[in-house]
Design an enzyme around this catalytic site. Structure first.
Site, PDB file in Angstrom:
ATOM      1  N   HIS A 143      49.624  59.731  42.318  1.00  0.00           N
ATOM      2  CA  HIS A 143      49.798  58.219  42.066  1.00  0.00           C
ATOM      3  C   HIS A 143      48.441  57.392  42.338  1.00  0.00           C
ATOM      4  CE1 HIS A 143      53.796  59.268  42.427  1.00  0.00           C
ATOM      5  NE2 HIS A 143      53.598  60.235  43.440  1.00  0.00           N
ATOM      6  N   SER A 256      25.682  44.684  28.966  1.00  0.00           N
ATOM      7  CA  SER A 256      26.217  43.514  28.501  1.00  0.00           C
ATOM      8  C   SER A 256      25.409  42.600  27.644  1.00  0.00           C
ATOM      9  CB  SER A 256      26.843  42.893  29.694  1.00  0.00           C
ATOM     10  OG  SER A 256      27.390  41.620  29.619  1.00  0.00           O
ATOM     11  N   LYS A 262      24.746  44.863  34.145  1.00  0.00           N
ATOM     12  CA  LYS A 262      25.864  45.724  33.680  1.00  0.00           C
ATOM     13  C   LYS A 262      25.400  47.009  33.073  1.00  0.00           C
ATOM     14  CE  LYS A 262      29.789  45.442  33.799  1.00  0.00           C
ATOM     15  NZ  LYS A 262      30.619  44.405  32.927  1.00  0.00           N
ATOM     16  N   GLU A 269      35.439  54.696  27.334  1.00  0.00           N
ATOM     17  CA  GLU A 269      36.570  53.730  26.984  1.00  0.00           C
ATOM     18  C   GLU A 269      36.869  53.811  25.426  1.00  0.00           C
ATOM     19  OE1 GLU A 269      35.234  49.963  29.858  1.00  0.00           O
ATOM     20  OE2 GLU A 269      34.644  49.919  27.958  1.00  0.00           O
TER      21      GLU A 269
END
Length: 400
Positions: A143, A256, A262, A269
């Site tokens: 979970h 970024s 970043k 992804e």
């Protein structure tokens, strides 16, 4: 002049809009159609439809064909045109229906082999990391809540188990693509005395209509990307500041356009994102074939774009993920701290009571009461995972 394999029945030219709509984008089938055409030529020679000189000419011309012309209707028409005069004899005893099925089966079989090779490279990269992290402590989750202590090596082996099932699915799809539809013609074979190809499909109608082998391949791809999505999700989580279990390698991450600090897990992804596309391709082809009357229908021209695209995505995703996992920097200290929470050994405490003769439900309630009261003390850590190093070694052997 472009070749139209059906032009004997149609007078004049098709309207440009119709021609553009019907034209197949199937250049990727070229090496496979060349292979199937050579086999068919050998069968024609065995039936004395091609003589020795013609078979030699066909063999040499096929070996020289490297591309198709955009003016050709499809790869089959292009090959026949480039064969010259002898090409006018090569279509005897076959149809575009069994011709395209033969080439497509060869394509899918090759794509399965390519996927298996890429899976092997990815699995070996993971196993190299698992071997080095066999005893590295980390929390296991249910979970998405910390549950029990495991090791990073044991967790990575869970990924390997998924990939092993993927490898089996691609092996099955390759096996399903292996039989040959040559000899089926349009749907009912041929009256010419042409010998059957090796491993010929039993029923000529099914031979030209079947696309289960393509569905098997797309299913294998869809499940693979479902697994890569789960792996990608964990890599995204582990490399966040909130988890901090790993740092991204700069040769497998992006920055970024606005925020200078970043470093983004784009590989993980995009692998995760492509799972939806892979599932959609499988669903799309299932919807295409679900209501087609036997035998061949032009709807089946839609079978190739999803398979072509899937093959490209499999190679790209597995290649990029192999680089990513090989370059990850694991923060062993951060994972060790996260897995040192005494509450993660609450189940161990309950099992210790069971070993003393306490019924498990009573033991569970006793430990839960201690947790609620803030008085729980963890027992010494035990070995629940077995020999992880040995498990990694066994997995390496399976992928050798």
């Amino acid at each position: 002049m472009p070749v139209r394999l059906w032009s004997g029945r149609v007078g004049g030219e098709l309207a440009p809009e119709v021609w553009e709509f019907l034209r197949a984008d199937d250049a990727e089938l070229l090496p496979y159609d060349l292979q199937a055409t050579l086999l068919h030529a050998q069968r024609l020679h065995a039936a004395a439809i091609l003589d020795d000189a013609e078979l030699t000419e066909v063999t040499e011309r096929l070996a020289s064909i490297e591309e198709i012309d955009e003016a050709d209707e499809d790869v089959h028409s292009s090959i026949e045109r480039q064969l010259g005069d002898v090409g006018r004899k090569i279509h005897a005893g076959r149809s575009r229906n069994d011709q395209v099925a033969a080439a497509f089966r060869l394509y899918v079989g090759d794509a399965c082999g390519e996927a298996t090779a890429a899976l092997t490279r990815f699995a070996r990269a993971l196993l190299d990391r698992a071997a080095g992290e066999a005893t590295t402590a980390m929390p296991g989750y249910t979970h998405l809540q910390r549950a029990q202590p495991v090791t990073l090596g044991h967790h990575l082996l869970a990924w390997i188990e998924m990939l092993e099932r993927d490898r089996a699915r691609f092996a099955f799809a390759k096996q399903q693509a292996a039989p040959s539809p040559l000899g089926a013609g349009a749907l009912a074979g041929s009256t010419l005395p042409i010998p059957p190809p090796p491993d010929q499909l039993r029923n000529s109608i099914d031979a030209v209509a079947d696309r289960d082998f393509a569905l098997d391949y797309l299913y294998a791809v869809a499940v693979l990307f479902t697994h890569l999505s789960r792996i990608g999700e964990e890599l995204v989580l582990w490399t966040t500041s909130e988890f901090g279990f790993a740092r991204l390698p700069e040769d497998a991450a992006t920055g970024s356009s606005l925020m200078p600090q970043k470093l983004n897990p784009d590989v993980a992804e995009l692998a995760r994102g492509k799972a939806g596309t892979a599932i959609g391709r499988l669903t799309g082809l299932l919807a295409t074939v679900k209501s087609l009357a036997l035998a061949y229908d032009r709807d089946l021209q839609e079978d190739k774009p999803p398979v072509f695209a899937a093959r490209k995505d499999v190679a790209g995703a597995l290649g990029a993920l192999s680089v990513l996992v090989a370059g990850l920097e694991f923060d062993r200290e951060r994972m060790g701290v996260a897995s040192s929470d005494p509450l993660l050994r609450a189940t161990d405490a309950a099992e210790a009571l069971v070993a003393q003769g306490v019924p498990f439900r009573d033991a569970h309630e006793q430990v839960a009461a201690q947790v609620r009261a803030g008085t729980f003390e963890a027992p010494p850590a035990g070995n629940r995972l077995g020999d992880v190093k040995q498990a990694v070694a066994a997995a390496k052997e399976r992928w050798s």
